[in-house]
Motif scaffolding. Structure first.
Motif, PDB file in Angstrom:
ATOM      1  N   ILE A  80      34.673  38.252  31.484  1.00  0.00           N
ATOM      2  CA  ILE A  80      33.800  39.408  31.270  1.00  0.00           C
ATOM      3  C   ILE A  80      34.034  39.932  29.860  1.00  0.00           C
ATOM      4  O   ILE A  80      35.141  40.365  29.528  1.00  0.00           O
ATOM      5  N   ALA A  81      32.993  39.917  29.039  1.00  0.00           N
ATOM      6  CA  ALA A  81      33.072  40.457  27.688  1.00  0.00           C
ATOM      7  C   ALA A  81      32.772  41.958  27.680  1.00  0.00           C
ATOM      8  O   ALA A  81      33.321  42.706  26.869  1.00  0.00           O
ATOM      9  N   ALA A  82      31.903  42.415  28.582  1.00  0.00           N
ATOM     10  CA  ALA A  82      31.543  43.831  28.722  1.00  0.00           C
ATOM     11  C   ALA A  82      30.855  44.006  30.058  1.00  0.00           C
ATOM     12  O   ALA A  82      30.254  43.062  30.575  1.00  0.00           O
ATOM     13  N   ARG A 102      39.024  43.840  40.545  1.00  0.00           N
ATOM     14  CA  ARG A 102      38.174  42.642  40.432  1.00  0.00           C
ATOM     15  C   ARG A 102      37.833  42.360  38.972  1.00  0.00           C
ATOM     16  O   ARG A 102      37.862  41.210  38.521  1.00  0.00           O
ATOM     17  N   ILE A 103      37.463  43.411  38.247  1.00  0.00           N
ATOM     18  CA  ILE A 103      37.142  43.260  36.821  1.00  0.00           C
ATOM     19  C   ILE A 103      38.375  42.749  36.077  1.00  0.00           C
ATOM     20  O   ILE A 103      38.284  41.865  35.228  1.00  0.00           O
ATOM     21  N   ARG A 104      39.539  43.276  36.426  1.00  0.00           N
ATOM     22  CA  ARG A 104      40.799  42.907  35.773  1.00  0.00           C
ATOM     23  C   ARG A 104      41.061  41.405  35.848  1.00  0.00           C
ATOM     24  O   ARG A 104      41.640  40.809  34.943  1.00  0.00           O
ATOM     25  N   GLU A 105      40.647  40.784  36.917  1.00  0.00           N
ATOM     26  CA  GLU A 105      40.868  39.345  37.095  1.00  0.00           C
ATOM     27  C   GLU A 105      40.177  38.530  36.006  1.00  0.00           C
ATOM     28  O   GLU A 105      40.646  37.446  35.653  1.00  0.00           O
ATOM     29  N   PHE A 106      39.080  39.052  35.462  1.00  0.00           N
ATOM     30  CA  PHE A 106      38.263  38.276  34.526  1.00  0.00           C
ATOM     31  C   PHE A 106      38.094  38.945  33.164  1.00  0.00           C
ATOM     32  O   PHE A 106      37.253  38.509  32.373  1.00  0.00           O
ATOM     33  N   ALA A 107      38.853  39.993  32.885  1.00  0.00           N
ATOM     34  CA  ALA A 107      38.678  40.737  31.638  1.00  0.00           C
ATOM     35  C   ALA A 107      40.022  41.008  30.969  1.00  0.00           C
ATOM     36  O   ALA A 107      41.074  40.903  31.590  1.00  0.00           O
ATOM     37  N   ARG A 108      39.954  41.384  29.715  1.00  0.00           N
ATOM     38  CA  ARG A 108      41.143  41.773  28.945  1.00  0.00           C
ATOM     39  C   ARG A 108      41.277  43.292  28.973  1.00  0.00           C
ATOM     40  O   ARG A 108      40.304  44.000  29.261  1.00  0.00           O
ATOM     41  N   PRO A 109      42.435  43.807  28.630  1.00  0.00           N
ATOM     42  CA  PRO A 109      42.624  45.263  28.608  1.00  0.00           C
ATOM     43  C   PRO A 109      41.636  46.008  27.709  1.00  0.00           C
ATOM     44  O   PRO A 109      41.261  47.142  27.992  1.00  0.00           O
TER      45      PRO A 109
END
Length: 142
Positions: A80-82, A102-109
């Motif tokens: 996820i980029a945004a 869920r977002i955390r699984e596919f995104a950076r801090p």
């Protein structure tokens, strides 16, 4: 729902906003009547959208963010980029705790998460701001 990101100078926020607004209208929310749409841009620049889908057997429903993430994975995206969440609440409509994970699984801090409503983007956060000191895949080790 997928759409290519427009090449606008707004980092694709207009495209995310429109995708989330459009899919929100398709939400299945007969119990809460609280419709939510979410749209995310993956690492390839492709937009994936999802809406909340309620079920009479609470809490079996699905959040909009989960739908957008599932659409991304099904289409081959992995990052996820945004992400933008669109809802019409009295306050900010941000991802619930489970969706933050869920977002955390596919995104950076530093991944931007935008809370929006009918008047536009109300506030933007990073994932680290919404889920500080989070548990992620790297926590499990090898």
């Amino acid at each position: 729902m997928r759409a290519a990101v427009s090449g606008q100078g707004d980092d694709g926020l207009t495209a995310l906003f429109e995708a989330a607004r459009t899919v929100r209208a398709r939400a299945h929310a007969p119990y809460s009547r609280f419709r939510v749409g979410a749209a995310l841009r993956d690492e390839r620049g492709v937009i994936h959208a999802g809406c909340n889908v309620e079920n009479a057997a609470y809490p079996v429903g699905t959040c909009a963010e989960a739908g957008a993430i599932a659409a991304m994975i099904a289409a081959g995206g992995r990052h996820i980029a945004a992400i933008l969440v669109y809802g019409d609440g009295a306050g900010l409509v941000t991802p619930c705790g489970a969706c933050r994970q869920r977002i955390r699984e596919f995104a950076r801090p530093d991944t931007p998460i935008h809370a929006a409503g009918p008047d536009g983007i109300a506030k933007s956060f990073t994932l680290a701001e919404l889920l500080p000191e989070s548990f992620g895949p790297e926590t499990l080790g090898e």
